[in-house]
Design a protein around this motif. Structure first.
Motif, mmCIF file in Angstrom:
data_model
loop_
_atom_site.group_PDB
_atom_site.id
_atom_site.type_symbol
_atom_site.label_atom_id
_atom_site.label_comp_id
_atom_site.label_asym_id
_atom_site.label_seq_id
_atom_site.Cartn_x
_atom_site.Cartn_y
_atom_site.Cartn_z
ATOM 1 N N GLY A 45 22.129 60.001 15.844
ATOM 2 C CA GLY A 45 22.501 60.607 14.569
ATOM 3 C C GLY A 45 23.920 61.129 14.564
ATOM 4 N N ARG A 46 24.345 61.724 15.696
ATOM 5 C CA ARG A 46 25.712 62.241 15.795
ATOM 6 C C ARG A 46 26.726 61.138 15.549
ATOM 7 N N THR A 47 26.519 59.989 16.184
ATOM 8 C CA THR A 47 27.483 58.893 16.070
ATOM 9 C C THR A 47 27.497 58.313 14.665
ATOM 10 N N ALA A 48 26.317 58.250 14.032
ATOM 11 C CA ALA A 48 26.258 57.756 12.655
ATOM 12 C C ALA A 48 27.076 58.649 11.732
ATOM 13 N N VAL A 49 27.015 59.959 11.947
ATOM 14 C CA VAL A 49 27.797 60.896 11.132
ATOM 15 C C VAL A 49 29.286 60.750 11.447
ATOM 16 N N ASN A 50 29.633 60.619 12.725
ATOM 17 C CA ASN A 50 31.045 60.425 13.101
ATOM 18 C C ASN A 50 31.638 59.218 12.376
ATOM 19 N N ALA A 51 30.960 58.094 12.506
ATOM 20 C CA ALA A 51 31.494 56.836 11.956
ATOM 21 C C ALA A 51 31.540 56.865 10.431
ATOM 22 N N THR A 52 30.506 57.416 9.807
ATOM 23 C CA THR A 52 30.500 57.495 8.345
ATOM 24 C C THR A 52 31.590 58.441 7.859
ATOM 25 N N GLY A 53 31.870 59.492 8.642
ATOM 26 C CA GLY A 53 32.954 60.400 8.287
ATOM 27 C C GLY A 53 34.299 59.692 8.232
ATOM 28 N N THR A 54 34.493 58.750 9.139
ATOM 29 C CA THR A 54 35.724 57.948 9.118
ATOM 30 C C THR A 54 35.774 57.070 7.872
ATOM 31 N N THR A 55 34.627 56.533 7.486
ATOM 32 C CA THR A 55 34.546 55.724 6.272
ATOM 33 C C THR A 55 34.905 56.563 5.043
ATOM 34 N N VAL A 56 34.375 57.781 4.995
ATOM 35 C CA VAL A 56 34.668 58.683 3.884
ATOM 36 C C VAL A 56 36.160 59.013 3.837
ATOM 37 N N THR A 57 36.737 59.329 4.988
ATOM 38 C CA THR A 57 38.162 59.670 5.044
ATOM 39 C C THR A 57 39.022 58.494 4.584
ATOM 40 N N SER A 58 38.655 57.297 4.974
ATOM 41 C CA SER A 58 39.396 56.108 4.523
ATOM 42 C C SER A 58 39.417 56.028 3.008
ATOM 43 N N LEU A 59 38.271 56.284 2.384
ATOM 44 C CA LEU A 59 38.182 56.241 0.922
ATOM 45 C C LEU A 59 39.038 57.342 0.297
ATOM 46 N N LEU A 60 38.977 58.552 0.857
ATOM 47 C CA LEU A 60 39.734 59.676 0.308
ATOM 48 C C LEU A 60 41.239 59.438 0.398
ATOM 49 N N VAL A 61 41.700 58.953 1.566
ATOM 50 C CA VAL A 61 43.128 58.693 1.752
ATOM 51 C C VAL A 61 43.584 57.551 0.852
ATOM 52 N N ALA A 62 42.785 56.495 0.777
ATOM 53 C CA ALA A 62 43.141 55.351 -0.072
ATOM 54 C C ALA A 62 43.201 55.760 -1.544
ATOM 55 N N ASN A 63 42.260 56.596 -1.958
ATOM 56 C CA ASN A 63 42.255 57.060 -3.345
ATOM 57 C C ASN A 63 43.512 57.875 -3.650
ATOM 58 N N ALA A 64 43.909 58.737 -2.692
ATOM 59 C CA ALA A 64 45.108 59.564 -2.889
ATOM 60 C C ALA A 64 46.377 58.728 -2.907
ATOM 61 N N GLU A 65 46.362 57.606 -2.156
ATOM 62 C CA GLU A 65 47.550 56.759 -2.058
ATOM 63 C C GLU A 65 47.552 55.617 -3.077
ATOM 64 N N GLY A 66 46.540 55.582 -3.939
ATOM 65 C CA GLY A 66 46.477 54.509 -4.936
ATOM 66 C C GLY A 66 46.147 53.157 -4.335
ATOM 67 N N GLU A 67 45.429 53.146 -3.205
ATOM 68 C CA GLU A 67 45.104 51.881 -2.528
ATOM 69 C C GLU A 67 43.598 51.666 -2.440
ATOM 70 N N PHE A 68 42.887 52.181 -3.449
ATOM 71 C CA PHE A 68 41.451 51.985 -3.585
ATOM 72 C C PHE A 68 41.209 51.210 -4.868
ATOM 73 N N ASP A 69 40.611 50.014 -4.744
ATOM 74 C CA ASP A 69 40.361 49.165 -5.910
ATOM 75 C C ASP A 69 39.068 49.629 -6.586
ATOM 76 N N ARG A 70 39.203 50.618 -7.447
ATOM 77 C CA ARG A 70 38.037 51.230 -8.083
ATOM 78 C C ARG A 70 37.283 50.243 -8.980
ATOM 79 N N GLU A 71 38.024 49.435 -9.719
ATOM 80 C CA GLU A 71 37.383 48.479 -10.626
ATOM 81 C C GLU A 71 36.500 47.503 -9.877
ATOM 82 N N SER A 72 37.024 46.961 -8.788
ATOM 83 C CA SER A 72 36.253 46.010 -7.984
ATOM 84 C C SER A 72 35.041 46.693 -7.365
ATOM 85 N N PHE A 73 35.212 47.936 -6.916
ATOM 86 C CA PHE A 73 34.110 48.701 -6.326
ATOM 87 C C PHE A 73 33.000 48.905 -7.347
ATOM 88 N N ASN A 74 33.361 49.284 -8.563
ATOM 89 C CA ASN A 74 32.364 49.597 -9.589
ATOM 90 C C ASN A 74 31.745 48.367 -10.231
#
Length: 451
Positions: free
Chosen positions: A410-439
């Motif tokens: 469980g610890r590792t699943a949270v670690n890895a998912t946290g990295t996934t979340v951070t990637s989304l947050l940073v990409a969203n802040a930098e305008g490098e998240f394709d929201r339309e394609s995601f939705n």
């Protein structure tokens, strides 16, 4: 003697036969185009059931663990090439070193903030559940507290001295730093002589495409690997080993689930403005592989595919954040776990902790998550640092040895998912998240590749 060998041969063949039947069933589902996530979930359940049966019937499970080891090794073979190629490819695609600094600061800030929140949640849940209640002091005789590396040694270990040797010995952080040096040099030379670095950048881009394809080949084996890894884990420990320490398992998983659902879900929904349920569905392969392999490094290839192909984050952000997260994002190992163990040990040894100790615990958990980057066994080191800071006996860690592997999933699943979340947050802040394609819910390349 001959009877013993024959019996061992029989029990091994029985477990192997059962495993082949289950793997055949999972392959049949793949041919019928059953969804990748569904097959992974089925594999996890079948592995748990088969493993408990093997343990109850005293069957040899070496054949099952062999299948799991092969899967993990195939994933590990990709880690070093991915770190080198994708980090160089990511950084050289940036327009300036200033942009690199900006992305780096945002990434590390999210890592540290979420780790601090994880420690606070772990502390609160442990105080509520009181996992040490009724447990007598019983430290295993063979337990030896792990030595805390000195600050100077940690720094020395992070600096690459022989990148080839570091790759061979699995030292990710020195390799990561070497790749950053190379990438920065390419940018520097390219600013003066663009034609000199163009061939190198083209080769790196081609290698990145090739490695992504190799990753797809290996990901197709995930349901079989998940079955084998969970099966061998359940067969090794069984239910009898886990029962006496059920409360610390429950406390740990409650804290991990709360962090996973509310912190990750809250950040995704409130900061990135993305539907949390849709995010969790798309990020599921990362959590599943991390849960079964118990390795953020081994999860890295899958996580990169999830971040870019399912979440629609740019390759540039994903290739920078994901490798960094595998080395220093420890929401589970450095946040939740040290807090739960500290409360557990304090209760077992009847050592009172107050508000000031709780604040120290959270701060030390955050700081130690930086210091253990790249150190083998970060959960053990982080916990050792926290216990030392609170004046708690390190011998108390010996009490949780029997269940640490189960909680580590469980610890590792949270670690890895946290990295996934951070990637989304940073990409969203930098305008490098394709929201339309995601939705839009376009056809998922990762799902297609693993069908």
């Amino acid at each position: 003697m001959q009877n013993n060998l024959f019996t061992a041969f029989q029990t091994n063949w029985i477990s192997l036969l059962v495993s082949l039947v289950i793997i055949g069933f999972l392959y049949f589902l793949a041919r019928k185009r059953v969804g990748f996530g569904t097959r992974v979930l089925l594999a996890l359940g079948l592995g748990l059931a088969a493993g408990i049966a093997f343990n109850t019937l005293k069957l040899d499970y070496k054949s099952v663990s062999t299948i799991g080891t092969i899967y993990v090794n195939l994933i590990k073979m990709l880690v070093m090439p991915l770190v080198v190629v994708l980090v160089i490819h990511s950084i050289t695609s940036l327009s300036s070193l200033g942009q690199l600094r900006k992305i780096g600061v945002k990434t590390i800030s999210w890592f540290l903030l979420t780790t601090g929140i994880a420690a606070a949640i772990g502390l609160a849940v442990a105080l509520a559940v009181d996992p040490g209640a009724g447990i007598q002091q019983a430290v295993p005789k063979d337990f030896k507290a792990r030595e805390i590396p000195t600050f100077s040694q940690v720094i020395i270990d992070l600096v690459p001295s022989n990148p080839i040797n570091d790759m061979a010995t699995g030292k990710v952080v020195p390799v990561l730093i070497f790749a950053i040096f190379v990438a920065v040099a390419i940018i520097h030379v390219g600013s003066k002589k663009p034609e000199a670095v163009q061939p190198v950048k083209q080769v790196v881009a081609s290698l990145a495409d090739i490695l992504h394809q190799v990753v797809k080949y290996v990901i197709r084996l995930t349901p079989y690997g998940v079955y084998a890894l969970v099966g061998s884990m359940a067969a090794r420990y069984g239910l009898d080993t886990l029962a006496p320490l059920a409360k610390i398992i429950i406390a740990s998983y409650i804290a991990l689930i709360l962090h996973f659902v509310f912190v990750f879900g809250g950040l995704v929904g409130l900061v990135a403005k993305v539907n949390p349920l849709k995010f969790f569905r798309k990020a599921y392969p990362t959590a599943a592989v991390a849960f079964t392999t118990r390795s953020s490094y081994a999860t890295l290839p899958v996580n990169l595919e999830v971040i870019t192909k399912r979440l629609r984050v740019s390759d540039r952000i994903a290739s920078f954040v994901a490798p960094l997260g595998a080395t220093m994002n420890f929401n589970g190992c450095g946040g939740v776990w040290p807090a739960v163990v500290a409360v557990f040990v304090a209760k077992v040894y009847n050592i009172p902790l107050g508000p000031s100790e709780y604040i120290v615990l959270i701060l030390v958990a955050v700081i130690s998550s930086i210091g253990v980057a790249g150190v083998p066994g970060p959960a053990t080191i982080s916990t050792t640092v926290v216990l030392t800071a609170l004046g708690l006996p390190l011998e108390g860690m010996g009490l949780v040895i029997a269940v640490e592997s189960v909680i580590d999933m469980g610890r590792t699943a949270v670690n890895a998912t946290g990295t996934t979340v951070t990637s989304l947050l940073v990409a969203n802040a930098e305008g490098e998240f394709d929201r339309e394609s995601f939705n839009r819910g376009e056809e998922d390349p990762l799902e297609t590749a693993t069908a």
